[in-house]
Each structure stands twice: as C-alpha cells, then as structure tokens.
Write an enzyme that holds these catalytic residues in place. Structure first.
Site, PDB file in Angstrom:
ATOM      1  CG  ASN A 433      -2.100   0.967   1.041  1.00  0.00           C
ATOM      2  OD1 ASN A 433      -1.968   2.021   0.435  1.00  0.00           O
ATOM      3  ND2 ASN A 433      -3.245   0.638   1.601  1.00  0.00           N
ATOM      4  CG  ASP A 434       1.625   3.069   3.677  1.00  0.00           C
ATOM      5  OD1 ASP A 434       0.610   3.697   3.333  1.00  0.00           O
ATOM      6  OD2 ASP A 434       1.746   2.517   4.780  1.00  0.00           O
ATOM      7  CB  THR A 435       5.965   0.259  -0.672  1.00  0.00           C
ATOM      8  OG1 THR A 435       5.065  -0.818  -0.971  1.00  0.00           O
ATOM      9  CG2 THR A 435       6.472   0.122   0.753  1.00  0.00           C
ATOM     10  CB  ALA A 473       1.930   5.593   6.458  1.00  0.00           C
TER      11      ALA A 473
END
Length: 504
Positions: A433-435, A473
C-alpha cells in the site's frame, strides 16, 4: 549477533567480581614468550564468525552461510563464557556457578523454543523489538549489579567505570521502554499514530541535560553513598520515560526504522556492559550490533527520504489518517474478478509482482511462487519489485519469497525496476500500500519525498487487497482510483490460488 552479545552478559553477571581473576594471556615457557589463553582464542574466533555472519546476511545467496557462521560463533562464545565462569571464581564454588548457568540456559532455551513455535513471520518485527528491549533491560540490571558489587578492576578505573555504568544503564533504559512500545505499536496493542506532547522536543532536551548533570554528580559523589544511588535511580526513571516518549511521538510509517534504531541502541548498551564486566567479546559484539544497526537505519532513512533526526523527533503521519474519499472526490475504483486477472496474465509478456505486508499476513508467498513458476513456464517474463521498507522489517519480503523457493535472480530492488514500469504489461500489487502510493510525489503529503515503486506507469495494475482501507502510515492511496488500476478484493492467498485455478 544480538543474542551473542547477550549470553556472555548473563554468564558474567553471575559473578562480576570474577572478571580479573583469569588473564586472557597465559605463559608459554620460561623464555618469556606468551600465548593467548583458550578463552581469548575462542573470543577471537567468535568475533570473526560474527563479522562473517553480518557479511553473509547482506545477500540472498550467502544468507544461509551467514546464519551458520553466526550459529557456530554463538556456540563458541557460549562454551568460552561457561568455561571462564566455571574457573574464574573458586570462592563461589564451581557447583553453584554451574547450577546458575544451567538454570539460565534452561529458562532461556524454553522461552526461545516457545517463541519460535508461536511467532509467525508477521510477528517477527515485534519479536525483534522485544528482544532489543530485553537487551536493554539486561544492561540496566548488570549496571546495577556491577555498581553494587564492584570488582578490583572497577575500583582501579574509578570514575571511568562509574561513567560506564551510568551510560550503560541510561542507554539500556531508553532501549527497553522504546523497544517495548515499538513492539506494542507493531502488534496493534497501541495506536500506531503519533502521540505527541506539547513541547516534546524541549522535554527530550531537558531529559538529556538532567541526565548529564546526574552523571557528573554520580561520578563525583562517594561511590555507594545514598546520594549516588539516588542519582542512578533518578536517571533510570528519566531514561525509561525518555525511551517511551521518543517512540510514542513516532508514527507507524517510521516503525521499521525505529526497530532498527533500537537494535543499534541495544548494541551500544551491550558494549557498555562489556566494559562494566571486563568482557572483550561482549564489547566487540555490542559494537558490531550497534554500528550495523546504525548503518541499516541510515540506509532505511535514505530509502524513505527521511533523516535520523526527523524520525526520532516524530510526528510522522499526523495528517495522513484520513477516511477514504467520497465518490467524485478522488474518483471511483474499478473492481475486477479472478477470470479477468487470469486472462490479463496469460496475454502479458512482462509481469512485475510487488508484495507487501498483506502477503505476509495472508501467507500468500507459496501460491505467489506457484503462480510465478506457471507464468514463466508459459514464457512470461516475471520479476519481483521489492521496496526497501516493504513489510515492517528490512528484508521481510525477501525472506518470505526465499522461504517459498522463489529464485533469487527474480527478486529485484526498487532501483532496479522503477525506471522500467512503462514496459510492464501487468503489475500485481499483493498486500502493498504505502510503498506504491503516488501521494509520495505530491508536495504537502505526509509521505512526500518518500521513494515509492512507480507501478502506475505500467499498462495495467491489479491490486490484491481486502478492502479500501489506508495502509500502515494512514495515508490514502490515489493509485486505487487510477484508470489503469483494478481492485481484486479478498484474502491474498485465496485470490492468488483462484487465479491459478482459472489459468489451469
């Protein structure tokens, strides 16, 4: 290496006064030549093996050899520490010392075996955080033990030894509470969002200055006096509070870096403890852990476009924990099905798989490896794109893929794939997701400047995800609403297995 630093600590803490009783150098003959004692040779061999272990663990191909080198070094360190403890303090008695060592080994072995059997790969980050905390706690306890029962060497060193004790206890206290809180955040027992107090930086500075004043008083005051003990106790409380306060203000997006920093702290705490108890191997291994942890933290901060200072000051993610946007604000997402994904993969010439923590939670690495083998058998070029902080621990995804027997040469780092996504037909985002969040390229975003995998440049992106929830995050991901992105909802393992069945 961390455990290698802890065991000699536990053996020496049985009797700190034993340290100077055995010289690491023994006489060889009447001519005056001297040879190292067996203990000194064992320590040298163990230290070399620990260095080789660290070097081996830096690459996929040599990781197994690195683990073996570390295990052998640990065995040598244990044997040397036991032998030294049994022979260096005749006054206490060999039998008593042997019983204490056997109890320590037995209790530690039972705890280790239970944890190894219960902790899954998804729980490994918080387990490492807990182990870091235990090293910090051990440093605190040994510091108090060393101060209450000084040996001849301690009395000879005087103020220098007192400084060792004070710094070892301080770093150990910060490491203990900081690591425990990090583990609780990673486990979801404590909210991952930053919790900040007014004037938190001033509070941290005040804690450091107060500890410095207490250290000076601790060294100047008569050793063993009530006032000196009070200085040590007050500093310990400050250190415990400081460790919790530092990590409390750090958001979930920075937790992998925090675990690495706490690992470095635990190494320095071990090194200080080695000075306290006059154990050369503990000093060496502590320095290795401390320096390697610091370097890894630096590399991770670079990968996230962060700095040590910004991570430690905290406050990351305070603006990112927003709900999913309403329809029309970010756009609507497109939901796909297993059949459509199977057809897209069969028509593709090049596929890139970008895994994340969700793959670890679903234990999807095995069907992912099967899917990879199937696609390669049909002539599809398949590779993996791994973000430096994918998962919640450096190397998390690499270990999972190696465990599933994915060939090492297919697992590429972010820098190796990021410029070629425009040539990719299909990207499978499995649990990440965040990456893969394009918001990192938008000024003002809480993750602005963080390097990410530019998967949206591919012709088609398929996101395997349970829901539209934000990542760890807490930042919404615009990737989900792009025209070339399709969402395949469900458990990652089950959906990948369904895709495999559809392709057969």
């Amino acid at each position: 290496m961390l455990c290698a630093a802890v065991f000699p600590l536990s053996v020496w803490s049985v009797s700190p006064a034993a340290a100077p009783a055995v010289s690491p150098v023994a006489s060889a003959d009447a001519v005056g030549l001297t040879l190292p004692s067996p203990v000194a040779l064992a320590y040298i061999a163990a230290a070399v093996l620990f260095i080789l272990a660290a070097a081996g663990l830096s690459r996929h191909e040599t990781a197994v050899a690195g683990n073996i080198a570390g295990a052998v070094g640990m065995g040598i360190a244990i044997a040397a520490a036991i032998g030294l403890a049994l022979t260096s303090d005749p006054g206490q008695g060999v039998v008593t010392t042997a019983i204490l060592i056997a109890l320590a080994l037995g209790i530690g072995a039972v705890i280790g075996m239970v944890l190894a059997g219960r902790v899954a790969m998804t729980g490994m980050p918080q387990l490492i955080a807990v182990l870091n905390g235990l090293v910090g706690l051990a440093a605190v306890l040994v510091g108090y033990s060393s101060y209450s029962s000084p040996d001849a060497m301690s009395e000879l060193l005087g103020g220098f030894h007192l400084g060792e004790v004070f710094l070892g206890v301080f770093v150990g206290a910060v490491t203990f509470t900081g690591s425990v809180l990090a583990a609780l955040k990673l486990a979801g027992r404590v909210p991952g969002r930053p919790i900040t107090l007014p004037g938190r930086n001033k509070l941290n500075l005040a804690a450091l200055l107060a500890s410095l004043v207490l250290m000076v008083a601790f060294i100047v005051l008569p050793a063993g006096s009530t006032a000196a003990w009070a200085c040590l106790a007050v500093m310990t409380v400050i250190g415990l509070a400081l460790g919790a306060h530092l990590v409390m203000a750090i958001g979930g997006g920075d937790m992998p870096v925090v675990v690495s920093i706490m690992n470095s702290y635990s190494g320095w705490a071990s090194a200080f403890t080695g000075f306290m108890v006059n154990n050369d191997l503990l000093i060496i291994t502590g320095a290795l852990v401390g320096s390697s942890g610091a370097y890894l933290s630096y590399l991770m901060c670079q990968a996230m476009n962060r700095s040590f200072v910004s991570v430690l000051l905290g406050g990351y993610g305070t603006e990112g924990a927003v709900a999913a946007p309403a329809e029309g604000e970010e756009g609507t997402f497109h939901q796909t099905d297993v059949g459509a994904v199977a057809r897209a993969l069969q028509d593709a010439k090049r596929v890139v798989i970008t895994p994340g923590y969700g793959m670890a939670v679903a234990h999807a690495q095995y069907p992912v490896a099967t899917l990879t083998e199937m696609l390669r058998g049909e002539g599809v070029d398949v590779t993996f794109g791994i973000h430096p902080v994918a998962g919640r621990l450096p190397g998390h995804m690499n270990v999972l893929l190696a465990e599933a027997k994915v060939p090492y040469d297919l697992v590429l780092e972010m820098e190796e794939v990021n410029d070629s996504f425009s040539d990719v037909d299909v990207v499978l985002v499995i649990g990440a997701n965040d990456t893969v969040n394009p918001a990192a390229e938008e000024p003002g975003s809480p993750i602005a400047g963080m390097p990410v995998l530019r998967v949206w440049d591919a012709a088609q992106v398929v996101v395997f995800k349970r829901s539209m929830a934000t990542g760890y995050a807490g930042v919404q991901n615009p990737l989900f609403f792009k025209d070339n992105t399709s969402m395949l909802f469900g458990d990652a393992k089950e959906t990948v297995e369904a895709v495999i069945r559809a392709m057969e």
